[in-house]
Motif scaffolding. Structure first.
Motif, PDB file in Angstrom:
ATOM      1  N   PHE A 240      50.847  40.866  39.151  1.00  0.00           N
ATOM      2  CA  PHE A 240      50.314  39.501  39.065  1.00  0.00           C
ATOM      3  C   PHE A 240      49.027  39.445  38.245  1.00  0.00           C
ATOM      4  O   PHE A 240      48.875  38.585  37.377  1.00  0.00           O
ATOM      5  CB  PHE A 240      50.046  38.960  40.467  1.00  0.00           C
ATOM      6  N   PHE A 241      48.103  40.353  38.517  1.00  0.00           N
ATOM      7  CA  PHE A 241      46.786  40.276  37.887  1.00  0.00           C
ATOM      8  C   PHE A 241      46.681  41.145  36.631  1.00  0.00           C
ATOM      9  O   PHE A 241      45.672  41.108  35.937  1.00  0.00           O
ATOM     10  CB  PHE A 241      45.699  40.721  38.874  1.00  0.00           C
ATOM     11  N   GLY A 242      47.711  41.927  36.325  1.00  0.00           N
ATOM     12  CA  GLY A 242      47.599  42.954  35.298  1.00  0.00           C
ATOM     13  C   GLY A 242      47.345  42.463  33.895  1.00  0.00           C
ATOM     14  O   GLY A 242      46.694  43.141  33.113  1.00  0.00           O
ATOM     15  N   THR A 243      47.846  41.312  33.509  1.00  0.00           N
ATOM     16  CA  THR A 243      47.685  40.846  32.126  1.00  0.00           C
ATOM     17  C   THR A 243      46.924  39.529  32.029  1.00  0.00           C
ATOM     18  O   THR A 243      47.097  38.783  31.078  1.00  0.00           O
ATOM     19  CB  THR A 243      49.067  40.659  31.469  1.00  0.00           C
ATOM     20  N   GLY A 244      46.082  39.271  33.013  1.00  0.00           N
ATOM     21  CA  GLY A 244      45.327  38.027  32.974  1.00  0.00           C
ATOM     22  C   GLY A 244      46.182  36.802  33.161  1.00  0.00           C
ATOM     23  O   GLY A 244      45.840  35.721  32.676  1.00  0.00           O
ATOM     24  N   ASN A 245      47.288  36.936  33.867  1.00  0.00           N
ATOM     25  CA  ASN A 245      48.183  35.796  34.041  1.00  0.00           C
ATOM     26  C   ASN A 245      47.508  34.633  34.748  1.00  0.00           C
ATOM     27  O   ASN A 245      47.733  33.476  34.426  1.00  0.00           O
ATOM     28  CB  ASN A 245      49.418  36.225  34.828  1.00  0.00           C
ATOM     29  N   ILE A 246      46.689  34.950  35.745  1.00  0.00           N
ATOM     30  CA  ILE A 246      46.035  33.876  36.487  1.00  0.00           C
ATOM     31  C   ILE A 246      45.072  33.117  35.582  1.00  0.00           C
ATOM     32  O   ILE A 246      44.862  31.915  35.722  1.00  0.00           O
ATOM     33  CB  ILE A 246      45.296  34.431  37.720  1.00  0.00           C
ATOM     34  N   ALA A 247      44.473  33.807  34.581  1.00  0.00           N
ATOM     35  CA  ALA A 247      43.599  33.112  33.636  1.00  0.00           C
ATOM     36  C   ALA A 247      44.409  32.157  32.775  1.00  0.00           C
ATOM     37  O   ALA A 247      43.961  31.060  32.438  1.00  0.00           O
ATOM     38  CB  ALA A 247      42.871  34.129  32.760  1.00  0.00           C
ATOM     39  N   SER A 248      45.620  32.551  32.413  1.00  0.00           N
ATOM     40  CA  SER A 248      46.468  31.672  31.604  1.00  0.00           C
ATOM     41  C   SER A 248      46.807  30.405  32.357  1.00  0.00           C
ATOM     42  O   SER A 248      46.813  29.307  31.798  1.00  0.00           O
ATOM     43  CB  SER A 248      47.750  32.413  31.211  1.00  0.00           C
ATOM     44  N   PHE A 319      34.761  37.388  50.004  1.00  0.00           N
ATOM     45  CA  PHE A 319      33.353  37.689  49.732  1.00  0.00           C
ATOM     46  C   PHE A 319      33.063  37.765  48.241  1.00  0.00           C
ATOM     47  O   PHE A 319      31.898  37.903  47.850  1.00  0.00           O
ATOM     48  CB  PHE A 319      32.975  39.012  50.415  1.00  0.00           C
ATOM     49  N   GLN A 320      34.097  37.671  47.387  1.00  0.00           N
ATOM     50  CA  GLN A 320      33.895  37.677  45.943  1.00  0.00           C
ATOM     51  C   GLN A 320      33.969  36.286  45.330  1.00  0.00           C
ATOM     52  O   GLN A 320      33.841  36.149  44.110  1.00  0.00           O
ATOM     53  CB  GLN A 320      34.937  38.595  45.285  1.00  0.00           C
ATOM     54  N   VAL A 321      34.198  35.267  46.143  1.00  0.00           N
ATOM     55  CA  VAL A 321      34.225  33.896  45.633  1.00  0.00           C
ATOM     56  C   VAL A 321      32.836  33.527  45.121  1.00  0.00           C
ATOM     57  O   VAL A 321      31.829  33.757  45.797  1.00  0.00           O
ATOM     58  CB  VAL A 321      34.678  32.915  46.729  1.00  0.00           C
ATOM     59  N   GLN A 328      36.134  28.895  34.389  1.00  0.00           N
ATOM     60  CA  GLN A 328      37.220  29.874  34.497  1.00  0.00           C
ATOM     61  C   GLN A 328      36.862  30.963  35.506  1.00  0.00           C
ATOM     62  O   GLN A 328      37.698  31.376  36.299  1.00  0.00           O
ATOM     63  CB  GLN A 328      37.507  30.495  33.130  1.00  0.00           C
ATOM     64  N   ASP A 329      35.604  31.422  35.496  1.00  0.00           N
ATOM     65  CA  ASP A 329      35.179  32.444  36.456  1.00  0.00           C
ATOM     66  C   ASP A 329      35.258  31.914  37.880  1.00  0.00           C
ATOM     67  O   ASP A 329      35.719  32.616  38.799  1.00  0.00           O
ATOM     68  CB  ASP A 329      33.749  32.899  36.149  1.00  0.00           C
ATOM     69  N   ILE A 330      34.799  30.689  38.065  1.00  0.00           N
ATOM     70  CA  ILE A 330      34.841  30.085  39.403  1.00  0.00           C
ATOM     71  C   ILE A 330      36.284  29.904  39.855  1.00  0.00           C
ATOM     72  O   ILE A 330      36.659  30.232  40.987  1.00  0.00           O
ATOM     73  CB  ILE A 330      34.091  28.739  39.407  1.00  0.00           C
ATOM     74  N   GLY A 331      37.104  29.375  38.930  1.00  0.00           N
ATOM     75  CA  GLY A 331      38.504  29.138  39.286  1.00  0.00           C
ATOM     76  C   GLY A 331      39.260  30.423  39.602  1.00  0.00           C
ATOM     77  O   GLY A 331      40.069  30.473  40.528  1.00  0.00           O
ATOM     78  N   MET A 332      38.966  31.494  38.842  1.00  0.00           N
ATOM     79  CA  MET A 332      39.646  32.751  39.080  1.00  0.00           C
ATOM     80  C   MET A 332      39.247  33.364  40.419  1.00  0.00           C
ATOM     81  O   MET A 332      40.077  33.911  41.150  1.00  0.00           O
ATOM     82  CB  MET A 332      39.357  33.738  37.947  1.00  0.00           C
ATOM     83  N   TYR A 337      41.349  34.561  45.967  1.00  0.00           N
ATOM     84  CA  TYR A 337      41.313  34.481  47.435  1.00  0.00           C
ATOM     85  C   TYR A 337      42.480  33.660  47.969  1.00  0.00           C
ATOM     86  O   TYR A 337      43.162  34.058  48.925  1.00  0.00           O
ATOM     87  CB  TYR A 337      39.994  33.859  47.898  1.00  0.00           C
ATOM     88  N   ALA A 338      42.730  32.497  47.333  1.00  0.00           N
ATOM     89  CA  ALA A 338      43.805  31.629  47.805  1.00  0.00           C
ATOM     90  C   ALA A 338      45.163  32.324  47.677  1.00  0.00           C
ATOM     91  O   ALA A 338      46.002  32.245  48.586  1.00  0.00           O
ATOM     92  CB  ALA A 338      43.800  30.312  47.022  1.00  0.00           C
TER      93      ALA A 338
END
Length: 376
Positions: A240-248, A319-321, A328-332, A337-338
Motif C-alpha cells: 500500500f505505502f511502497g510507491t507513494g500511492n496514498i500521496a497520489s 502519535f505521528q499525526v 499533503q503532509d497533514i493529509g498523509m 492512521y485512519a
C-alpha cells in the motif's frame, strides 16, 4: 502423494530458500525510500513489465518441474516432449501476451501525451479490455499452488502496468518475487520441521530417505505461526505505502488514469486511483491464503493475530499525526492512521477476493517418515 528427500538435503534446501527470500526482501526494500513524486517514465514501466514476465517464466519453467509444494505433478501429454507436460502452458502464453500488450498501450499513450497529441478512443478501449479481460483468467489455471499464484500475479500485473507512471510496475515485480520467495521459504522450513518433529533424536541425518506425505486436515495455530501474520502485515503495508500511492490519492494525481480516460470525471478517476492502490494488496492476500493452505492452519486464528498487530501499528500512527507542514503532509499523516485503524476490516475485502482464487486449492500440509527400503 509422497515425495522423497534426504533429511540433510531438506536443511540445505531450507537454507538456500532463506537466502533467496532475503534477496527478495532486499529487492523490495529500496522502494520504501523512493520519492513519492512520480515523473512519467514509460521506459521504467516497460522494465517492470519485463521483470514481471521474467519472474513468471522462471517460475513456470524452472520452479514447477521441481514440484516444490507437492501438488503439481506432470500430466500425460502426447504433444509434449517425452509425453509429459504440466498443464497451464497455453494460459501462461496468453497472460504474458496481455502483459506485453499493456506495456505497448502505456508506451503509445505516453508517446502521444509527450507529443501533445490527442489520445484516440480505441486506445482507452484497449486498456479497459486488457484490464477487465485479465481478471478472470486465473480461474482457468490449474488448481495447484504455484501456477495459481503465477496466474494471479500476471493478471494483476497487466492491470497495474496500465496504471503505472514510473517505477510502480518494477515495484510490483519485486513485490511478487518477495511473495513467491516467502511461499518457497515457508515450505522448506515446514519440511525441515516435519523431519525434526518425526526424528527428534537426529535420525533424519542418516543415509535413509525421508518421505513427505500430504496432510489434508487443518490444524490449530501455534506460537510459531504468528510469523505468518507478521510477514503478511509487513507485505500488505509495503504494497500500500511502497510507491507513494496514498500521496497520489491525497493529491488527486490523475496521470495514472490517462490510459483509461482523459475526460475529467472525479468519481471515475478517483475510483481508478483507489483500484491502483488495491491491486498489489490482492496479490499479497492471495500469497497469504495459499500459505495457510500449505501450512494447514485455520485462517481465522491467524486473522486474529493480524488484528492485534494492526491495532498496535494504528496506535503508532496516531502519535505521528501532525497539524503542521503542507496539506499533503497533514493529509498523509491522518490517512495513515485512519487506514491502519480500518485495516482490520478492509483487509477482509482482499482476503475475500483472494479466496475466490484459492478456494479450489487443496489443504497441503506435510508429515515426514523414513522409507527403509530406499537408500542412496
Amino acid at each position: 502423494t509422497a515425495a522423497t528427500l534426504r533429511g540433510d538435503r531438506a536443511a540445505r534446501a531450507a537454507s538456500a530458500a532463506a537466502l533467496v527470500a532475503a534477496l527478495g526482501a532486499g529487492a523490495l526494500a529500496p522502494f520504501m525510500s523512493f520519492s513519492i513524486d512520480l515523473e512519467a517514465n514509460p521506459g521504467l514501466v516497460l522494465v517492470g513489465v519485463a521483470c514481471t514476465a521474467a519472474i513468471a517464466t522462471f517460475a513456470h519453467f524452472a520452479l514447477r518441474p521441481l514440484d516444490l509444494f507437492g501438488d503439481d505433478p506432470s500430466d500425460e501429454d502426447g504433444f509434449a516432449a517425452g509425453g509429459k507436460r504440466r498443464p497451464g502452458y497455453a494460459l501462461l502464453v496468453v497472460q504474458l501476451s496481455l502483459l506485453w500488450c499493456a506495456g505497448l498501450v502505456v508506451l503509445t499513450v505516453d508517446g502521444l501525451r509527450g507529443a501533445m497529441a490527442s489520445i484516440p478512443g480505441w486506445l482507452h478501449l484497449c486498456a479497459w479490455v486488457l484490464a477487465s479481460g485479465a481478471a478472470p483468467l486465473p480461474l482457468l489455471s490449474p488448481n495447484r499452488t504455484l501456477p495459481r499464484f503465477v496466474s494471479v500475479f500476471l493478471a494483476c500485473a497487466t492491470a497495474y502496468a496500465l496504471f503505472s507512471v514510473s517505477y510502480e510496475s518494477l515495484f510490483y515485480a519485486a513485490l511478487g518475487a518477495a511473495c513467491l520467495a516467502w511461499l518457497v521459504l515457508e515450505r522448506f522450513v515446514q519440511k525441515m520441521r516435519a523431519v525434526q518433529g518425526s526424528f527428534p533424536g537426529g535420525g533424519h541425518k542418516n543415509k535413509k530417505n525421508v518421505v513427505f506425505e500430504r496432510v489434508a486436515a487443518r490444524r490449530g495455530a501455534n506460537v510459531g505461526d504468528a510469523r505468518h501474520a507478521v510477514v503478511f502485515l509487513t507485505l500488505i503495508n509495503a504494497a500500500f505505502f511502497g510507491t507513494g500511492n496514498i500521496a497520489s490519492v491525497a493529491s488527486f494525481e490523475i496521470s495514472s488514469v490517462y490510459r483509461f480516460t482523459t475526460k475529467f470525471n472525479p468519481f471515475l478517476m478517483g475510483g481508478l486511483l483507489v483500484l491502483k492502490v488495491l491491486i498489489p494488496m490482492t496479490t499479497v492476500a492471495l500469497a497469504f491464503l495459499a500459505l495457510l493452505k500449505l501450512q494447514a492452519v485455520r485462517t481465522f486464528q491467524l486473522y486474529l493475530i493480524f488484528i492485534a498487530l494492526s491495532d498496535a501499528m494504528a496506535i503508532t500512527f496516531w502519535f505521528q499525526v501532525t497539524t503542521t507542514g503542507s496539506w499533503q503532509d497533514i493529509g498523509m499523516s491522518i490517512s495513515r492512521y485512519a487506514l491502519m485503524g480500518t485495516q482490520v476490516v478492509t483487509v477482509l475485502v482482499f482476503l475475500g477476493l483472494a479466496d475466490m482464487y484459492t478456494r479450489a486449492l487443496p489443504v497441503n500440509g506435510v508429515r515426514a517418515s523414513v522409507d527403509l527400503k530406499k537408500k542412496r
